[in-house]
Scaffold this motif. Structure first.
Motif, PDB file in Angstrom:
ATOM      1  N   ARG A  45       0.829  -1.195   0.000  1.00 49.12           N
ATOM      2  CA  ARG A  45       0.000   0.000   0.000  1.00 49.12           C
ATOM      3  C   ARG A  45       0.872   1.257   0.000  1.00 49.12           C
ATOM      4  NH1 ARG A  45      -3.458   2.990   4.766  1.00 49.12           N
ATOM      5  NH2 ARG A  45      -4.159   4.703   3.418  1.00 49.12           N
ATOM      6  N   THR A  46       0.564   2.177  -0.914  1.00 51.34           N
ATOM      7  CA  THR A  46       1.162   3.501  -0.870  1.00 51.34           C
ATOM      8  C   THR A  46       0.117   4.499  -0.397  1.00 51.34           C
ATOM      9  OG1 THR A  46       2.285   5.255  -2.122  1.00 51.34           O
ATOM     10  CG2 THR A  46       0.594   4.022  -3.285  1.00 51.34           C
ATOM     11  N   ARG A  47       0.560   5.495   0.334  1.00 50.22           N
ATOM     12  CA  ARG A  47      -0.355   6.556   0.769  1.00 50.22           C
ATOM     13  C   ARG A  47      -0.342   7.739  -0.197  1.00 50.22           C
ATOM     14  NH1 ARG A  47      -1.871   5.884   6.193  1.00 50.22           N
ATOM     15  NH2 ARG A  47      -0.858   4.104   7.198  1.00 50.22           N
ATOM     16  N   LYS A  48       0.623   7.743  -1.106  1.00 50.40           N
ATOM     17  CA  LYS A  48       0.721   8.797  -2.118  1.00 50.40           C
ATOM     18  C   LYS A  48      -0.062   8.372  -3.365  1.00 50.40           C
ATOM     19  CE  LYS A  48       5.208   8.544  -2.278  1.00 50.40           C
ATOM     20  NZ  LYS A  48       6.613   8.845  -2.654  1.00 50.40           N
ATOM     21  N   TRP A  49      -0.059   9.233  -4.372  1.00 51.88           N
ATOM     22  CA  TRP A  49      -0.522   8.849  -5.699  1.00 51.88           C
ATOM     23  C   TRP A  49       0.661   9.054  -6.635  1.00 51.88           C
ATOM     24  CZ3 TRP A  49      -5.023  11.284  -8.999  1.00 51.88           C
ATOM     25  CH2 TRP A  49      -5.327  10.405 -10.043  1.00 51.88           C
ATOM     26  N   PRO A  50       1.508   8.024  -6.804  1.00 50.72           N
ATOM     27  CA  PRO A  50       2.723   8.184  -7.600  1.00 50.72           C
ATOM     28  C   PRO A  50       2.419   8.558  -9.048  1.00 50.72           C
ATOM     29  CG  PRO A  50       2.821   6.199  -6.260  1.00 50.72           C
ATOM     30  CD  PRO A  50       1.421   6.704  -6.172  1.00 50.72           C
ATOM     31  N   VAL A  51       3.423   9.132  -9.705  1.00 50.38           N
ATOM     32  CA  VAL A  51       3.314   9.541 -11.105  1.00 50.38           C
ATOM     33  C   VAL A  51       4.308   8.727 -11.927  1.00 50.38           C
ATOM     34  CG1 VAL A  51       3.612  11.420 -12.760  1.00 50.38           C
ATOM     35  CG2 VAL A  51       2.589  11.883 -10.522  1.00 50.38           C
ATOM     36  N   LEU A  52       3.806   7.981 -12.900  1.00 45.75           N
ATOM     37  CA  LEU A  52       4.648   7.184 -13.794  1.00 45.75           C
ATOM     38  C   LEU A  52       4.128   7.350 -15.219  1.00 45.75           C
ATOM     39  CD1 LEU A  52       4.834   3.852 -11.740  1.00 45.75           C
ATOM     40  CD2 LEU A  52       6.645   5.560 -11.958  1.00 45.75           C
ATOM     41  N   HIS A  53       5.050   7.484 -16.180  1.00 45.10           N
ATOM     42  CA  HIS A  53       4.675   7.617 -17.587  1.00 45.10           C
ATOM     43  C   HIS A  53       5.538   6.700 -18.442  1.00 45.10           C
ATOM     44  CE1 HIS A  53       2.872  11.238 -16.056  1.00 45.10           C
ATOM     45  NE2 HIS A  53       4.004  11.898 -15.997  1.00 45.10           N
TER      46      HIS A  53
END
Length: 222
Positions: A45-53
């Motif tokens: 579980r991550t608490r962030k909203w990661p950014v991947l492209h």
């Protein structure tokens, strides 16, 4: 460059993983959020909203944005952003699993149901798959038609009550909660119905054609 800080991140989740409110309150609750353990094997579980492209964030002019639904349909559809936002809307509470192993639990999406769009387009009986295209040049993903027709699948333009920003796929992105997040294409501009399965960008590089996180379908040989 400033260091990341949860205190300044509006998407940071504090406390326990969010749970669905009263399911009669007009929100579609994705069934995976009702599992005793909401994190598939191999995920955390991550608490962030990661950014991947896969590549770079495309520059999209909202005044010229278009969505097309075509291929094996009786009535091809094209919408401007204004027309898209006038369609019947739904809210979906769902978890979100990235193939890179993080899971963000308890997202509230709002937008237009895929089943609503496909009903309007009158999908032909021969259609079994969809190729989803994006403003990210030459990028596509393939999704089984049956997966797109699930009640918790939508084209979303808001996340947790806020417009989806460009980094996370705005103005409109696909959300397929029960599959790995690369199937939830960012910057969507086309959905083409096909009779055969046509692997997309990541699938041609070895990712799984279906991508079910609960079956560990990360790569083609899974």
């Amino acid at each position: 460059m400033a260091l990341y800080s949860p205190q300044t991140d509006p998407k940071y989740q504090r406390g326990d993983a969010p749970v669905a409110d009263d399911p009669t309150a007009g929100v579609v609750v994705s069934p995976d959020t009702q599992r005793d353990n909401r994190v598939p094997d191999g995920q955390y579980r991550t608490r962030k909203w990661p950014v991947l492209h896969a590549t770079a964030v495309p520059q999209i002019d909202s005044s010229t944005w278009q969505l097309t639904v075509d291929g094996l349909v009786e009535e091809p559809l094209t919408f401007s952003l204004e027309q898209f936002r006038e369609l019947p809307r739904i809210k979906v509470f769902a978890d979100f699993h990235c193939v890179t192993a993080w899971s963000r639990l308890g997202n509230l999406w709002e937008g237009v149901s895929l089943s609503t769009l496909l009903q309007r387009a009158k999908v032909q009986a021969a259609a079994k798959f969809a190729v989803v295209g994006a403003y990210d040049a030459n990028w596509t993903t393939n999704v089984p038609l049956a997966a797109l027709l699930e009640s918790d699948v939508l084209l979303a333009d808001t996340h947790d009550g806020e417009p989806i920003d460009a980094d996370h796929g705005g103005p409109v992105r696909l959300v397929v909660p029960r599959l790995f997040a690369w199937k939830s294409a960012k910057w969507v501009n086309r959905i083409t119905l096909t009779a055969d399965d046509q692997p997309g960008y990541w699938e041609r590089l070895g990712y799984h054609d279906n991508g079910d996180p609960w079956l560990g379908q990360r790569y083609r040989d899974a």
